[in-house]
Design a protein around this motif. Structure first.
Motif, PDB file in Angstrom:
ATOM      1  N   SER A 316       4.687   3.519   5.620  1.00 44.65           N
ATOM      2  CA  SER A 316       6.060   2.472   6.629  1.00 44.65           C
ATOM      3  C   SER A 316       6.082   2.277   7.167  1.00 44.65           C
ATOM      4  O   SER A 316       6.963   3.347   7.443  1.00 44.65           O
ATOM      5  CB  SER A 316       6.338   1.917   5.048  1.00 44.65           C
ATOM      6  OG  SER A 316       7.782   2.763   5.001  1.00 44.65           O
ATOM      7  N   ASP A 348       0.343  -5.202   4.529  1.00 39.23           N
ATOM      8  CA  ASP A 348       1.160  -6.054   4.002  1.00 39.23           C
ATOM      9  C   ASP A 348       2.311  -5.527   4.530  1.00 39.23           C
ATOM     10  O   ASP A 348       2.965  -5.088   5.565  1.00 39.23           O
ATOM     11  CB  ASP A 348       1.612  -5.677   2.675  1.00 39.23           C
ATOM     12  CG  ASP A 348       2.332  -4.271   2.399  1.00 39.23           C
ATOM     13  OD1 ASP A 348       2.863  -4.099   1.668  1.00 39.23           O
ATOM     14  OD2 ASP A 348       1.418  -3.256   2.482  1.00 39.23           O
ATOM     15  N   ARG A 350       6.781  -6.143   3.912  1.00 43.34           N
ATOM     16  CA  ARG A 350       7.249  -6.213   3.241  1.00 43.34           C
ATOM     17  C   ARG A 350       8.809  -7.070   3.085  1.00 43.34           C
ATOM     18  O   ARG A 350       8.855  -7.874   2.068  1.00 43.34           O
ATOM     19  CB  ARG A 350       7.927  -4.539   2.882  1.00 43.34           C
ATOM     20  CG  ARG A 350       6.657  -3.607   2.851  1.00 43.34           C
ATOM     21  CD  ARG A 350       7.013  -2.652   2.416  1.00 43.34           C
ATOM     22  NE  ARG A 350       5.646  -1.505   1.848  1.00 43.34           N
ATOM     23  CZ  ARG A 350       5.410  -0.175   1.933  1.00 43.34           C
ATOM     24  NH1 ARG A 350       6.167   0.007   2.477  1.00 43.34           N
ATOM     25  NH2 ARG A 350       3.973   0.029   1.624  1.00 43.34           N
ATOM     26  N   HIS A 351       8.752  -7.192   4.265  1.00 45.49           N
ATOM     27  CA  HIS A 351      10.267  -7.729   4.723  1.00 45.49           C
ATOM     28  C   HIS A 351      10.301  -8.521   6.350  1.00 45.49           C
ATOM     29  O   HIS A 351       9.637  -7.578   6.529  1.00 45.49           O
ATOM     30  CB  HIS A 351      11.282  -8.699   4.169  1.00 45.49           C
ATOM     31  CG  HIS A 351      11.899  -6.223   4.446  1.00 45.49           C
ATOM     32  ND1 HIS A 351      12.137  -5.298   3.448  1.00 45.49           N
ATOM     33  CD2 HIS A 351      12.791  -6.165   5.924  1.00 45.49           C
ATOM     34  CE1 HIS A 351      12.520  -4.381   4.569  1.00 45.49           C
ATOM     35  NE2 HIS A 351      12.844  -4.323   5.339  1.00 45.49           N
ATOM     36  N   CYS A 374       6.655  -2.615   7.965  1.00 43.24           N
ATOM     37  CA  CYS A 374       4.698  -3.716   7.433  1.00 43.24           C
ATOM     38  C   CYS A 374       4.746  -1.665   6.818  1.00 43.24           C
ATOM     39  O   CYS A 374       4.962  -0.787   6.526  1.00 43.24           O
ATOM     40  CB  CYS A 374       3.968  -3.546   8.293  1.00 43.24           C
ATOM     41  SG  CYS A 374       4.823  -5.193   8.877  1.00 43.24           S
ATOM     42  N   ASP A 421       8.287   1.158  -3.703  1.00 47.57           N
ATOM     43  CA  ASP A 421       8.400   0.301  -3.690  1.00 47.57           C
ATOM     44  C   ASP A 421       7.258  -0.480  -4.475  1.00 47.57           C
ATOM     45  O   ASP A 421       7.175  -1.564  -4.143  1.00 47.57           O
ATOM     46  CB  ASP A 421       7.889  -0.804  -2.339  1.00 47.57           C
ATOM     47  CG  ASP A 421       8.589   0.100  -1.162  1.00 47.57           C
ATOM     48  OD1 ASP A 421       9.483  -0.386  -1.015  1.00 47.57           O
ATOM     49  OD2 ASP A 421       8.179   0.522   0.147  1.00 47.57           O
ATOM     50  N   HIS A 452      -0.530  -9.052  -2.260  1.00 49.33           N
ATOM     51  CA  HIS A 452       0.629  -9.038  -1.906  1.00 49.33           C
ATOM     52  C   HIS A 452       1.185  -8.561  -2.740  1.00 49.33           C
ATOM     53  O   HIS A 452       0.665  -9.481  -4.007  1.00 49.33           O
ATOM     54  CB  HIS A 452       1.232 -10.506  -1.311  1.00 49.33           C
ATOM     55  CG  HIS A 452       1.023 -10.937  -0.155  1.00 49.33           C
ATOM     56  ND1 HIS A 452       1.781 -11.548   1.047  1.00 49.33           N
ATOM     57  CD2 HIS A 452       0.205 -10.477   1.491  1.00 49.33           C
ATOM     58  CE1 HIS A 452       1.579 -11.204   2.051  1.00 49.33           C
ATOM     59  NE2 HIS A 452       0.430 -10.981   2.586  1.00 49.33           N
ATOM     60  N   SER A 453       1.781  -7.336  -2.202  1.00 49.56           N
ATOM     61  CA  SER A 453       2.360  -7.010  -3.877  1.00 49.56           C
ATOM     62  C   SER A 453       3.786  -6.952  -3.782  1.00 49.56           C
ATOM     63  O   SER A 453       4.935  -7.785  -3.077  1.00 49.56           O
ATOM     64  CB  SER A 453       2.683  -5.506  -3.703  1.00 49.56           C
ATOM     65  OG  SER A 453       1.830  -4.225  -3.539  1.00 49.56           O
ATOM     66  N   SER A 455       8.023  -7.676  -5.309  1.00 51.33           N
ATOM     67  CA  SER A 455       9.438  -6.477  -4.352  1.00 51.33           C
ATOM     68  C   SER A 455       9.554  -5.277  -5.494  1.00 51.33           C
ATOM     69  O   SER A 455       8.928  -5.361  -6.794  1.00 51.33           O
ATOM     70  CB  SER A 455      11.061  -7.268  -4.806  1.00 51.33           C
ATOM     71  OG  SER A 455      10.884  -8.234  -3.425  1.00 51.33           O
TER      72      SER A 455
END
Length: 545
Positions: A316, A348, A350-351, A374, A421, A452-453, A455
């Motif tokens: 990540s 992905d 993540r935020h 990401c 995660d 998309h995973s 939270s």
């Protein structure tokens, strides 16, 4: 203290547009008598042409492009080398306009210290916050906030104190460790190279005095020795050397080293610095290393010893997006890590980070100048590490595989499988990773189904599970089989790990129904919506085919 004792300081000037960055550095060069006679004469003549009433325009010493002089802004990064009696400097004067944030990030990547200018008449702006965040992202630990244009607010101490409070909150938000705030006027020279009599309430150092004396040696050295291989040197059949820059530690003839990622061990036969053979190579030196035996080494491999580097194909990263095209998860890029260039996929987002307040926001795409965390998967194993442990192998750039544009720069936050995660079911000491709540959608722009995973979360025995979502709908009662264990879900509640009951549906960890002699049934509990983006308002619409 001598120049040699203080060492070289590489610093960057940044901040919002028209905060006076170029003027500030130009004034330092002018006041310190660091200009040649013809440069000084050209500056005086050029200043007559401008719109500043004939007064010296110090920014002209750095803004060399015609477009910069016409618009009165910095566009490209201007590097200047200068030296005083106390220290040598390399400064990168960077643009403040949001359109050229990528240029500013390039300058930040080389610097040890950041001078962030704040317009005293405007205070801390959004672009000021963005630049401070990018500098922190790039690993800069030493900051000077120069509150400029104090002459425009008549050197008011209360205004300076209010701006200092805003900077203090920004410092706490970003976790900045070494920060100094100095009130200056770049055009008038107040507190730039000499103390100002117009601000007797300020008793600290001038900007130049602080730059000459700041100690940047507080950073802990990176563990071990490592050198990414940049080039294999084969001038004739009798010599095969491996060239690169030593990024941590030192190496001597006779030392044992490990070749990564293969893990083979060899002994250093000789070390060459330029055209001279030397006994040892030091941190930062470009060297050629010859080994005592033939080892399969190519560009992108790493020579190391006790550096504890990692080998992985997923990680990540925090990215600063610099491309005009949005980042869409699932698209392929080239990733440059150290001297290695590999195909990769951004799996992905993540935020993303709100640059104003640091809040973490959900995101499905990323626009220019935005910052996000990401997930990235490489096409093969690579030698890498977290940025906080080994800087060179923890920083990266993403390159568009079609246009070859640098799309993003960033740093590795964590390497390998990211258990924090993931989603788990847990009973006592037993944990089971599940992907029941992943959502899938079809992205028509890249003709791909993306995942998309959710939270990260751990559901304990007795917890109610979110069995109904936008992309899935599970029955209230079922068993889940994975890793040779069975989880029992009854009335939507995780009852714990137990035995299989045939009267209930059996699902795998991804939510596919398992039936004896049949392939897993994916579509029974899932739906795949189409991702549409209308005027930047993304909406899911269920796919009809």
């Amino acid at each position: 203290m001598s120049n040699a004792e203080n060492g070289l300081l590489k610093f960057i000037t940044c901040g919002s547009v028209d905060d006076g960055k170029s003027t500030l550095i130009g004034h330092i060069l002018y006041d310190s008598k660091l200009l040649y006679a013809d440069q000084e004469q050209a500056l005086l003549l050029d200043s007559q042409v401008g719109s500043r009433g004939g007064a010296i325009d110090y920014s002209l010493l750095l803004d060399g492009l015609m477009a910069e002089r016409e618009q009165g802004i910095t566009i490209d990064v201007a590097y200047r080398y200068f030296t005083t009696e106390q220290r040598s400097f390399i400064v990168a004067d960077t643009p403040g306009h949001e359109e050229y944030t990528r240029n500013m990030a390039v300058g930040a990547s080389f610097a040890d210290l950041a001078v962030i200018l704040v317009d005293a008449s405007l205070g801390v702006l959004k672009q000021t916050r963005r630049h401070a965040r990018i500098c922190a992202l790039m690993g800069i630990r030493y900051f000077v906030f120069a509150v400029n244009k104090m002459d425009l607010i008549k050197y008011n101490q209360k205004t300076f104190a209010a701006i200092s409070e805003d900077i203090g909150r920004l410092q706490a938000e970003l976790g900045l460790q070494d920060t100094v705030i100095i009130p200056v006027s770049a055009t008038e020279g107040d507190n730039v190279t000499v103390h100002s009599g117009k601000m007797p309430w300020y008793q600290g150092s001038t900007l130049l005095a602080h730059l000459e004396t700041v100690d940047i040696s507080g950073s802990l050295p990176e563990a071990g020795f490592y050198m990414p291989v940049q080039r294999v040197c084969r001038p004739d059949r009798s010599f095969r050397g491996f060239q690169g820059q030593i990024e941590a530690g030192r190496v001597s003839t006779g030392d044992r080293i490990t070749v990564l990622p293969s893990g083979e061990i060899a002994v250093v036969k000789s070390i060459h610095l330029g055209n001279k053979e030397v006994d040892k190579g030091e941190l930062g030196q470009p060297v050629t290393i010859q080994l005592d035996r033939e080892v399969d080494i190519s560009r992108g491999c790493v020579l190391a010893w006790e550096a504890e580097l990692k080998i992985a194909n997923s990680f990540s990263a925090t990215l600063l997006w610099m491309d005009e095209q949005e980042l869409i998860p699932g698209k392929e890029y080239w990733v440059k890590l150290g001297t290695k260039l590999l195909p990769a996929i951004v799996t992905d987002i993540r935020h993303k980070v709100d640059v104003n307040n640091g809040m973490l926001l959900p995101a499905d795409s990323l626009s220019k100048n935005e910052i996000a965390r990401c997930g990235i998967v490489l096409s093969e194993q690579a030698v890498l590490d977290e940025f906080c442990l080994h800087k060179t192998l923890g920083e990266l750039i993403l390159i568009d595989r079609v246009s070859h544009v640098t799309a993003a720069c960033g740093i590795l936050e964590s390497v390998g499988e990211q258990k924090p995660d993931d989603v788990f079911l847990r009973e006592d000491s037993m944990k089971l990773k599940v992907n029941l709540f992943d959502q899938f959608y079809y992205h028509p722009d890249i003709h791909t189904i993306l995942r998309h995973s959710p939270s990260p979360v751990t559901y304990e025995k007795g917890d109610e599970l979110p069995l109904n979502g936008e992309g899935y709908q599970y029955p209230g009662d079922f068993d889940l089989a994975a890793d040779s264990v069975v989880a029992n879900i009854r009335n939507g509640i995780f009852k714990g790990f137990g035995s299989r009951e045939s009267r209930y549906p059996l699902l795998d960890r991804y939510g596919n129904e398992l039936e004896a002699g049949q392939p897993p049934a994916f579509g029974k509990y899932h739906k795949i919506p189409v991702w549409e983006n209308n005027e930047n308002n993304a909406e899911f619409q269920e796919r009809g085919d």
